[in-house]
Write a protein that holds these residues in place. Structure first.
Motif, PDB file in Angstrom:
ATOM      1  N   ALA A 270       0.825  -1.158   0.114  1.00 50.13           N
ATOM      2  CA  ALA A 270       0.062   0.013  -0.113  1.00 50.13           C
ATOM      3  C   ALA A 270       0.939   1.031  -0.084  1.00 50.13           C
ATOM      4  O   ALA A 270       1.785   1.404   0.647  1.00 50.13           O
ATOM      5  CB  ALA A 270      -0.934   0.011   1.169  1.00 50.13           C
ATOM      6  N   ILE A 271       0.541   2.201  -0.894  1.00 49.29           N
ATOM      7  CA  ILE A 271       1.363   3.393  -0.961  1.00 49.29           C
ATOM      8  C   ILE A 271       0.406   4.734  -1.208  1.00 49.29           C
ATOM      9  O   ILE A 271      -0.570   4.398  -1.817  1.00 49.29           O
ATOM     10  CB  ILE A 271       2.272   3.264  -2.087  1.00 49.29           C
ATOM     11  N   ILE A 272       0.565   5.863  -0.408  1.00 49.17           N
ATOM     12  CA  ILE A 272       0.086   6.798  -0.379  1.00 49.17           C
ATOM     13  C   ILE A 272       0.535   7.890  -1.796  1.00 49.17           C
ATOM     14  O   ILE A 272       1.847   7.868  -1.644  1.00 49.17           O
ATOM     15  CB  ILE A 272      -0.195   7.760   0.679  1.00 49.17           C
ATOM     16  N   VAL A 273      -0.361   8.316  -2.531  1.00 50.24           N
ATOM     17  CA  VAL A 273       0.070   8.942  -3.646  1.00 50.24           C
ATOM     18  C   VAL A 273      -0.652  10.181  -3.939  1.00 50.24           C
ATOM     19  O   VAL A 273      -1.800  10.214  -3.405  1.00 50.24           O
ATOM     20  CB  VAL A 273       0.150   8.179  -5.054  1.00 50.24           C
ATOM     21  N   PRO A 274      -0.202  11.192  -4.662  1.00 55.04           N
ATOM     22  CA  PRO A 274      -1.113  12.408  -5.240  1.00 55.04           C
ATOM     23  C   PRO A 274      -2.015  12.144  -6.217  1.00 55.04           C
ATOM     24  O   PRO A 274      -1.735  11.019  -6.907  1.00 55.04           O
ATOM     25  CB  PRO A 274      -0.056  13.434  -5.489  1.00 55.04           C
ATOM     26  N   MET A 275      -2.814  12.868  -6.489  1.00 58.76           N
ATOM     27  CA  MET A 275      -3.804  12.781  -7.487  1.00 58.76           C
ATOM     28  C   MET A 275      -3.148  12.460  -8.922  1.00 58.76           C
ATOM     29  O   MET A 275      -3.773  11.443  -9.706  1.00 58.76           O
ATOM     30  CB  MET A 275      -4.998  13.995  -7.701  1.00 58.76           C
ATOM     31  N   GLY A 276      -2.253  13.197  -9.383  1.00 59.70           N
ATOM     32  CA  GLY A 276      -1.630  13.220 -10.647  1.00 59.70           C
ATOM     33  C   GLY A 276      -1.580  11.708 -11.018  1.00 59.70           C
ATOM     34  O   GLY A 276      -1.374  11.395 -12.200  1.00 59.70           O
ATOM     35  N   VAL A 277      -0.817  10.836 -10.121  1.00 60.88           N
ATOM     36  CA  VAL A 277      -0.515   9.426 -10.201  1.00 60.88           C
ATOM     37  C   VAL A 277      -1.504   8.843 -10.959  1.00 60.88           C
ATOM     38  O   VAL A 277      -1.441   7.698 -11.957  1.00 60.88           O
ATOM     39  CB  VAL A 277       0.039   8.785  -8.849  1.00 60.88           C
ATOM     40  N   LEU A 278      -2.937   9.080 -10.660  1.00 60.47           N
ATOM     41  CA  LEU A 278      -4.124   8.304 -10.991  1.00 60.47           C
ATOM     42  C   LEU A 278      -4.381   8.763 -12.779  1.00 60.47           C
ATOM     43  O   LEU A 278      -5.187   7.901 -13.379  1.00 60.47           O
ATOM     44  CB  LEU A 278      -5.095   8.544 -10.308  1.00 60.47           C
TER      45      LEU A 278
END
Length: 409
Positions: A248-256
């Motif tokens: 599990a990794i926390i990512v900013p919106m742009g990654v999606l």
């Protein structure tokens, strides 16, 4: 012990002076046995980054406010240290709060991954070590058989120091934290690749001008742009897993949704069935940033060929300063994750065919549409939604400027 010098009341002091003063005036045997041992084992860490080392003096100055005379167990000392870390994170939300992830989000990620005794856990950007500590505590709460093998890395020496102290206080072997830039790829093939049962991380968002020269060992799906290291951290995490590993990794919106090489990497991850779920987290839920974020749940190979999308915004307790997940909300989200049921406005399982039609976009709001209830909503609720959408628009505008800037570089 390091003889770094700092200013206190206009005079120079060393970290040794601070530690000896705390132990001499306020210390108990537990205090001395745990904290002093941590310092003695970290000379190199302390000496290698004197500017950030000032944070350590602040920590010790806060610690002297507490009485340790009655502390006879590691648990109570650990709780004190965790509170102290969250205190510093909240007080410094506008500058460098990333080093500590809110406890509710940490608990959610760990409970969903469900560490088991004897497993190996990895965090490539461990910050204060909160994921590692919570994983160990989870195993202790759910089983009486053994513990976890732990490895955490961080490029910041002072954060690695805090992580070493944190894991040591919680009874974890103290040499499990390394000062290392994971994006350099140093030692990845021999020590990391395919070695771990589970991995968790909250890396710095969209790190620019990162060094990918030695990262070929884990950039197997493609090289991310120099303007953003998000997919470098994701691949470092993903390829650390063994055949049945989960992460599990926390990512900013742009990654999606970003295009170019990042879209190509995202497409490969989906086609290889590496993406199990995406949970969206509302704005104002992380230290150091007001933007929305997401949790990507990954596997070496997912059982299902569908991706679960969850909008977790309704599960958070709203606050002007920091939105929070309480224990009940974590439990409800975990049950929702396990059930993989479609619930209007909250959760949906999406097929690969639908993802392909949507150009491999993983934005949760594209698949989970809030239930229309405008007539029943209060003005305060609508104002809150407007503020959230304005923050997301601001983030997207910043992303556009950053991408345009990277094209000009």
């Amino acid at each position: 012990m390091s003889d770094q010098k700092f200013r206190e009341g206009g005079r120079l002091i060393t970290l040794r002076d601070v530690v000896q003063r705390v132990i001499g005036e306020y210390g108990s045997s537990v205090f001395e046995g745990v904290f002093l041992k941590a310092l003695q084992n970290n000379d190199l860490t302390l000496a290698s980054n004197s500017n950030e080392g000032k944070v350590l003096v602040e920590i010790w100055d806060e610690l002297v406010r507490f009485s340790f005379y009655d502390q006879s167990e590691e648990g109570s000392l650990g709780e004190c240290f965790e509170w102290l870390l969250s205190f510093f994170a909240e007080e410094n939300m506008g500058r460098g709060g990333r080093f500590f992830t809110p406890s509710g989000i940490v608990s959610l990620m760990v409970k969903i991954l469900d560490p088991k005794p004897g497993e190996k856990i990895y965090d490539p950007a461990c910050g204060a070590g909160e994921f590692l500590v919570e994983a160990v505590n989870h195993v202790r709460r759910t089983s009486s058989d053994g513990g976890l093998f732990v490895l955490g890395r961080d490029m910041s020496p002072s954060l690695a120091f805090v992580a070493k102290m944190n894991v040591l206080i919680h009874g974890v072997v103290e040499n499990c934290i390394e000062v290392k830039s994971v994006l350099s790829g140093d030692g990845y093939s021999t020590k990391i690749s395919g070695h771990f049962d589970l991995a968790l991380a909250n890396p710095p968002f969209s790190l620019r001008n990162w060094d990918g020269g030695g990262a070929s060992e884990f950039l197997r799906y493609g090289i991310p742009p120099q303007a953003s290291a998000d997919f470098a951290f994701i691949q470092n995490l993903l390829f650390s897993l063994n055949d049945k590993g989960r992460a599990a990794i926390i990512v900013p919106m742009g990654v999606l949704f970003r295009g170019g090489s990042e879209k190509a990497i995202r497409e490969k991850m989906l086609k290889e069935h590496n993406v199990e779920a995406v949970i969206s987290i509302p704005s104002m839920s992380f230290y150091g940033t007001a933007i929305s974020a997401n949790i990507l749940f990954l596997r070496s190979r997912c059982v299902s060929d569908e991706v679960l999308f969850i909008d977790a915004s309704s599960f958070f307790i709203r606050s002007q300063r920091l939105n929070r997940l309480d224990v009940d909300a974590v439990e409800r989200l975990c049950r929702l994750y396990s059930s993989r049921k479609n619930i209007d406005g909250v959760a949906k399982c999406v097929s690969m065919a639908e993802l392909e039609v949507n150009d491999w976009d993983l934005t949760v709001s594209k698949y989970v549409v809030p239930v229309s209830s405008v007539s029943k909503e209060s003005l305060a609720s609508l104002s809150e939604q407007q503020a959230r959408l304005e923050q997301e628009l601001s983030f997207l505008q910043q992303e556009m400027k950053r991408l345009l800037g990277s094209l000009e570089d």
